[in-house]
Design an enzyme around this catalytic site. Sequence first.
Site, PDB file in Angstrom:
ATOM      1  N   THR A  31       1.084  -1.224  -0.265  1.00  0.00           N
ATOM      2  CA  THR A  31       0.266   0.227  -0.118  1.00  0.00           C
ATOM      3  C   THR A  31       0.623   1.350  -0.045  1.00  0.00           C
ATOM      4  OG1 THR A  31      -0.426  -0.232   1.973  1.00  0.00           O
ATOM      5  CG2 THR A  31      -1.870  -0.605   0.907  1.00  0.00           C
ATOM      6  N   THR A  32       1.855   1.749   0.579  1.00  0.00           N
ATOM      7  CA  THR A  32       2.916   2.643   0.446  1.00  0.00           C
ATOM      8  C   THR A  32       3.551   2.213  -0.642  1.00  0.00           C
ATOM      9  OG1 THR A  32       3.193   1.956   2.651  1.00  0.00           O
ATOM     10  CG2 THR A  32       4.376   3.330   2.348  1.00  0.00           C
ATOM     11  N   ASP A  84      10.980   1.058  -1.644  1.00  0.00           N
ATOM     12  CA  ASP A  84      10.436  -0.253  -1.442  1.00  0.00           C
ATOM     13  C   ASP A  84       9.584   0.095   0.429  1.00  0.00           C
ATOM     14  OD1 ASP A  84       8.418  -2.158  -1.448  1.00  0.00           O
ATOM     15  OD2 ASP A  84       9.796  -3.590  -1.385  1.00  0.00           O
ATOM     16  N   GLY A  98       8.127  -9.083   2.689  1.00  0.00           N
ATOM     17  CA  GLY A  98       6.680 -10.399   2.136  1.00  0.00           C
ATOM     18  C   GLY A  98       5.412 -10.610   2.805  1.00  0.00           C
ATOM     19  N   GLY A  99       4.387  -8.790   4.069  1.00  0.00           N
ATOM     20  CA  GLY A  99       4.021  -9.165   3.668  1.00  0.00           C
ATOM     21  C   GLY A  99       2.654  -9.669   2.738  1.00  0.00           C
ATOM     22  N   GLU A 106      11.515  -8.600  -4.999  1.00  0.00           N
ATOM     23  CA  GLU A 106      11.380  -7.576  -3.163  1.00  0.00           C
ATOM     24  C   GLU A 106      12.721  -7.707  -3.358  1.00  0.00           C
ATOM     25  OE1 GLU A 106       7.188  -6.241  -2.100  1.00  0.00           O
ATOM     26  OE2 GLU A 106       8.798  -7.517  -0.720  1.00  0.00           O
ATOM     27  N   LYS A 124       5.586   1.787  11.821  1.00  0.00           N
ATOM     28  CA  LYS A 124       6.835   0.382  11.522  1.00  0.00           C
ATOM     29  C   LYS A 124       7.977   0.466  12.437  1.00  0.00           C
ATOM     30  CE  LYS A 124       3.556  -0.840   9.070  1.00  0.00           C
ATOM     31  NZ  LYS A 124       3.509  -0.791   7.465  1.00  0.00           N
TER      32      LYS A 124
END
Length: 241
Positions: A31-32, A84, A98-99, A106, A124
Site C-alpha cells: 500500500t505504501t 519500497d 513479504g507481508g 523485492e 513500523k
Amino acid sequence: MADYEKQKMNAAIKAAEYVRSGMIVGLGTGTTSYYLINEIGRRVREEGLKIRAVCTSRRTEDLAKQNGIEVIQGTKDQIDLTIDGADQVGMYGTLIKGGGGALLREKIVAYNSKEMYVIVDSRKIEAAHFGSFPLPVEIVPFMHMRTLENLRGICTQTDLRMNEKGEPFVTDNGNYIADMHMGMIDDPINLERSLKSIPGVVEVGLFNGIAKRIFEGTDEGCNIYSITNSGIKKEEVYFDP
C-alpha cells in the site's frame, strides 16, 4: 488518532523527490509503494520525468503502466534506486518484508540496487520489538509440508499462508509463503542463514544491510533516517506545508 494512510502518503511523496530523470528505479509492492507509484506517475505527466522501472510484482507493474511509467522486465545494469515499504524496521535498519507476498522479487531488486530507500508509517519502526511481525519465508510447493516441519524446528508457530478461498497463497513465482511468528528476533543475520540452509526455502523476508534510508511518514510530514553501522540516525524532519 494517527492517520496512517496520510503517513504512508507523506513518506512516499517525500521519497519520490529523490527520483530523477534517466534513472532505473525499483518499485516495491504494497500500500505504501502504491502511493509512491502514483506520485511518480504524477511527476511523469506533469514534470516530464523520464525513468525506467523494474517492478517487484504484477500488481506493481500494472499500476506503474496505468501511471504512464515505462516498465522493463529486467536489466544487466545496476538499478539506481529502489524505493519500497517494509512490514517492520529493526534497530540497525534490518527489515522484515513479504507481508504482500513479493519478498523474493523485492530482495532481488533491492540487492541489485545502488541504494534502497524504505517508506513506512509511524507503526513500523520497532527497535525494541523487532520480530513481532510474522516473518515471511518463501518455499517451493514440492514437499512443502516437510519444509514447514523443518521451519517449525526453529519456530514452532509457523503457518502456511492461505488465500481468501482457504487455499495456499501462491506468489508470482508459483511458490508458497510460510509465516513464522518469532515474537522477537535478536540475531537476524544468523537466523536468515539458518533458514536458507533448509532445502525447499527459496528466500527469507529479512533484509540485512540493504536499506540506506528510511522515510517515516507522520501526520505532519516525514522523518528521514540514515542507516549507519551504529544504528538509525535521524537526518531531517520534513513538515508538509
